[in-house]
Design an enzyme around this catalytic site. Sequence first.
Site, PDB file in Angstrom:
ATOM      1  N   TRP A 551      41.030  35.754  35.628  1.00 45.19           N
ATOM      2  CA  TRP A 551      39.963  36.722  35.833  1.00 45.19           C
ATOM      3  C   TRP A 551      38.581  36.084  35.773  1.00 45.19           C
ATOM      4  O   TRP A 551      37.566  36.754  35.652  1.00 45.19           O
ATOM      5  CB  TRP A 551      40.109  37.903  34.848  1.00 45.19           C
ATOM      6  CG  TRP A 551      41.308  38.758  35.177  1.00 45.19           C
ATOM      7  CD1 TRP A 551      42.122  38.639  36.263  1.00 45.19           C
ATOM      8  CD2 TRP A 551      41.834  39.857  34.412  1.00 45.19           C
ATOM      9  NE1 TRP A 551      43.124  39.593  36.218  1.00 45.19           N
ATOM     10  CE2 TRP A 551      42.974  40.350  35.102  1.00 45.19           C
ATOM     11  CE3 TRP A 551      41.455  40.474  33.210  1.00 45.19           C
ATOM     12  CZ2 TRP A 551      43.739  41.423  34.629  1.00 45.19           C
ATOM     13  CZ3 TRP A 551      42.214  41.549  32.747  1.00 45.19           C
ATOM     14  CH2 TRP A 551      43.336  42.013  33.452  1.00 45.19           C
ATOM     15  N   ASP A 589      47.376  39.078  24.766  1.00 43.22           N
ATOM     16  CA  ASP A 589      47.601  39.843  26.005  1.00 43.22           C
ATOM     17  C   ASP A 589      47.651  38.938  27.224  1.00 43.22           C
ATOM     18  O   ASP A 589      46.799  38.077  27.386  1.00 43.22           O
ATOM     19  CB  ASP A 589      46.449  40.838  26.214  1.00 43.22           C
ATOM     20  CG  ASP A 589      46.420  41.921  25.153  1.00 43.22           C
ATOM     21  OD1 ASP A 589      47.495  42.301  24.657  1.00 43.22           O
ATOM     22  OD2 ASP A 589      45.312  42.400  24.832  1.00 43.22           O
ATOM     23  N   GLU A 595      50.187  38.494  38.288  1.00 42.30           N
ATOM     24  CA  GLU A 595      49.384  38.497  39.514  1.00 42.30           C
ATOM     25  C   GLU A 595      48.924  37.098  39.901  1.00 42.30           C
ATOM     26  O   GLU A 595      48.466  36.896  41.019  1.00 42.30           O
ATOM     27  CB  GLU A 595      48.206  39.453  39.373  1.00 42.30           C
ATOM     28  CG  GLU A 595      47.204  38.985  38.351  1.00 42.30           C
ATOM     29  CD  GLU A 595      46.218  40.067  37.959  1.00 42.30           C
ATOM     30  OE1 GLU A 595      46.631  41.225  37.831  1.00 42.30           O
ATOM     31  OE2 GLU A 595      45.044  39.721  37.775  1.00 42.30           O
ATOM     32  N   GLU A 655      54.193  48.268  30.541  1.00 44.91           N
ATOM     33  CA  GLU A 655      54.001  49.569  31.170  1.00 44.91           C
ATOM     34  C   GLU A 655      55.368  50.026  31.625  1.00 44.91           C
ATOM     35  O   GLU A 655      56.075  49.294  32.290  1.00 44.91           O
ATOM     36  CB  GLU A 655      53.056  49.410  32.361  1.00 44.91           C
ATOM     37  CG  GLU A 655      52.768  50.671  33.136  1.00 44.91           C
ATOM     38  CD  GLU A 655      53.816  50.964  34.188  1.00 44.91           C
ATOM     39  OE1 GLU A 655      54.486  52.003  34.055  1.00 44.91           O
ATOM     40  OE2 GLU A 655      53.975  50.167  35.118  1.00 44.91           O
ATOM     41  N   HIS A 684      46.645  56.144  31.805  1.00 42.25           N
ATOM     42  CA  HIS A 684      45.703  56.310  32.913  1.00 42.25           C
ATOM     43  C   HIS A 684      45.436  57.780  33.201  1.00 42.25           C
ATOM     44  O   HIS A 684      44.548  58.118  33.967  1.00 42.25           O
ATOM     45  CB  HIS A 684      46.233  55.607  34.165  1.00 42.25           C
ATOM     46  CG  HIS A 684      46.503  54.160  33.907  1.00 42.25           C
ATOM     47  ND1 HIS A 684      47.724  53.710  33.467  1.00 42.25           N
ATOM     48  CD2 HIS A 684      45.694  53.081  33.968  1.00 42.25           C
ATOM     49  CE1 HIS A 684      47.662  52.395  33.284  1.00 42.25           C
ATOM     50  NE2 HIS A 684      46.439  51.997  33.580  1.00 42.25           N
TER      51      HIS A 684
HETATM   52  N1  GLN Z   1      44.324  44.766  24.295  1.00 40.77           N
HETATM   53  C1  GLN Z   1      43.780  45.235  25.524  1.00 40.77           C
HETATM   54  C2  GLN Z   1      43.403  46.701  25.387  1.00 40.77           C
HETATM   55  O1  GLN Z   1      44.052  47.392  24.633  1.00 40.77           O
HETATM   56  C3  GLN Z   1      44.770  45.094  26.643  1.00 40.77           C
HETATM   57  C4  GLN Z   1      44.213  45.583  27.938  1.00 40.77           C
HETATM   58  C5  GLN Z   1      45.070  45.267  29.132  1.00 40.77           C
HETATM   59  O2  GLN Z   1      46.250  45.090  29.043  1.00 40.77           O
HETATM   60  N2  GLN Z   1      44.500  45.216  30.310  1.00 40.77           N
HETATM   61  O3  GLN Z   1      42.490  47.157  26.040  1.00 40.77           O
END
Ligand code: GLN
Length: 748
Positions: A551, A589, A595, A655, A684
């Site tokens: 990123w 994380d 990706e 997810e 979301h």
């Molecule tokens: N620890 C981050 C959060 O809770 C993880 C965000 C993510 O997976 N994009 O926002």
Amino acid sequence: MTIQTTTLGYPRIGKNREVKKVLEAFWSGKSDTETLLQTVREVEFANWKTQLEAGIDRIGIGDTTLYDHVLDWSVRLGLIPDRFRHLSGLDQYFAMARGKDGIPALEMTKWFDTNYHYLVPEIAADVEPEANFADFLATVQRAKALLGEQAVAIILSPVTLLGLSRLEGDLATHLEKLLPLYSDLFAQLKALGITEVQLHEPILVTSSAAALREAIATTYSQLAEMGVPIHLVTYFDDLGVTYPWVMEMPVAGISLDFTRGRNLELLQQHGFPADKQLGVGIVDARNIWKVRPESVLSTLETLHSITPNIRLHPSSSLQFVPYDAMRETKLPEPLRNVLSFAEQKLEEVVILAQTLAVDEPSDRLAVVQTQWQTFEQFSPVNSAVQERLRHLTVNHFEGAMPYEQRKKLQPALPLFPTTTIGSFPQTSEVRQLRVKLKRGEITQAEYEAAIDAEIAKCIQIQEEAGLDVLVHGEFERTDMVEFFGQQLSGFAFTEQGWVQSYGSRCVRPPIIYSDVARPQPMTVREFQVAQALTEKPVKGMLTGPITILNWSFPRSDISRQEQAFQIALALREEVADLEAAGAQVIQVDEPALREGLPLKLERWNQYLSWAVDAFRLATAIAQPHTQVHTHMCYCEFGDIIKDIERLDADVISIENSRSNNRTLQEVTEAGYSHQIGNGVYDIHSPVVPTTEQLVQQLQAGILNLPLRQIWVNPDCGLKTRRWEEVIPSLKNMVEATHRLRQEISPKP
Ligand code: GLN
Ligand code: ZN
């Protein structure tokens, strides 16, 4: 001799994010349709003018969009799913993009291996495509008025469009329905005086391209008959096995990316047809560095000697870079001088074409050469980091104890432990704190005190909800990558370096410009504040090396692997410090791991090998009694499950709430032995899941996996949600877990 130049697309959010701003005003009812369309036309006009004044010969037009260019083609071709058919015009368009009154939007996914997201066309078997090219033709007319002959229409090819769609029925049948519409478009473009079209065909660089030979051949032979010269445009990687047959297409030109993949080798091996023009994507449109004159010129000379009929262009649309590096006046000059955003890239294309045409050294390239030398003297080399990298051994990547043994030493938790992914609502008051700090309206101490108050509130809420493993809430973080970049050395931040992520969403990726190191602990203070308030374990929260790398804009002088390892070493120190400060659980994380996969399957292993190693380098320092978690915002990893296992995290959260437990099945079948938290509800959506729904979701998970492997958590961070949604959702989640614990007693 002259050498032509062209462009394949331009940033479309506006130099001052005008399109973003007007879109958001429009959606909230503060701006009308005419203002919206007018703003977009002004941005488009300014873009054309910039390209014209830069001296580009053939300017790509028609890529400007109100939301997404793929959505534009779906709509122009009448590929409207039934659920949107009762709507029309912009109402329909934005409903497809963002959903409306409970009607779900089209699915959004990453555009090839970029960080831009497009809307996936959904094409039903019985759809009757119908064309409405009015907006596109109007654009062409405006462009003709300014650019005349120099206007080149950018068109998304039907093969790539279908290849990226969610298709019911086979591609060939749909292609047959679409081709007459495209022919019709070509005829209308011809009537408007368009003398060249670019058919964008990026699907040709993917592993699925080999199967598309028929579709490609049909498309190009039919469209060639329309009498408008076609340039077949590819980017993001090489043509691979398709190279020989793509060369046979009846087109005027073929554009290839020479900044990625092995197109140069392919061309040297197979040659290039003499009756076509080669479009040379030589200036990297995916990164923000100026060209290195020597290496680029030597590539160009090689190409030119094989096939004299060439033209130069950026490697793809310039939408992946910001507008203008010269506006970054706060960056140190030596760094700014080697940055190249869209405007600088235009200049580079033109200079390279001129240099190649006259075949003599160019003063302007000599200047670039000097700028690079100055930058190299300026950019701090961290010999300690380089030294550490050189002395890595297998032990750095190996945890102290295998999972089955260390598991017993880790925190004892109830069956189905409950937790969250890390962030809690980032309210405007919290964001305002950072603004005030920046403006000097509050002191650092006042800022920290306010953050600590948020942490305390967050801990209390989690205690009341009854969660088992708590988090501090990430209130101090703007963004999960920016936060770490700002504390690591080797990263730079722009002020205006926005690129479109999707729709009106823009991001400002950090720039990695030199060796990465960690001057001091980054997350320990907030962790300690939180842990002091509770008996329950609080997770230390870190962003993983691959996500930080993917990123950001990476350096171009050392490999991505090396950069990932440098970041991993910095995170490794943080893991050790968190542990020393009392963290029993640490989460790293990696939402960007998947990706980052290369477009070609045969390169997956190579990437995954160093990417997983980077994660292990960051985490293997943890003591056996420390539980390491990771999180990924997706669940499609059936195909990389072995690599997920090799991360060797004790717990992974994913997810899963939108995918019917398919992943859990795959995970079970693969014999995944570590713990897994399948996201039980979709963060979301603002909807609060009921206890009943959550119980059902949990039961579905239990059918698949050994009980002791299961964790319970939402499917991602709660940053974008409101407290009013988060509190009842978490309570219901814990309540559902309690019910299940009572119903089930696990077999030993
Ligand atoms: N620890 C981050 C959060 O809770 C993880 C965000 C993510 O997976 N994009 O926002
Ligand atoms: Zn996530």
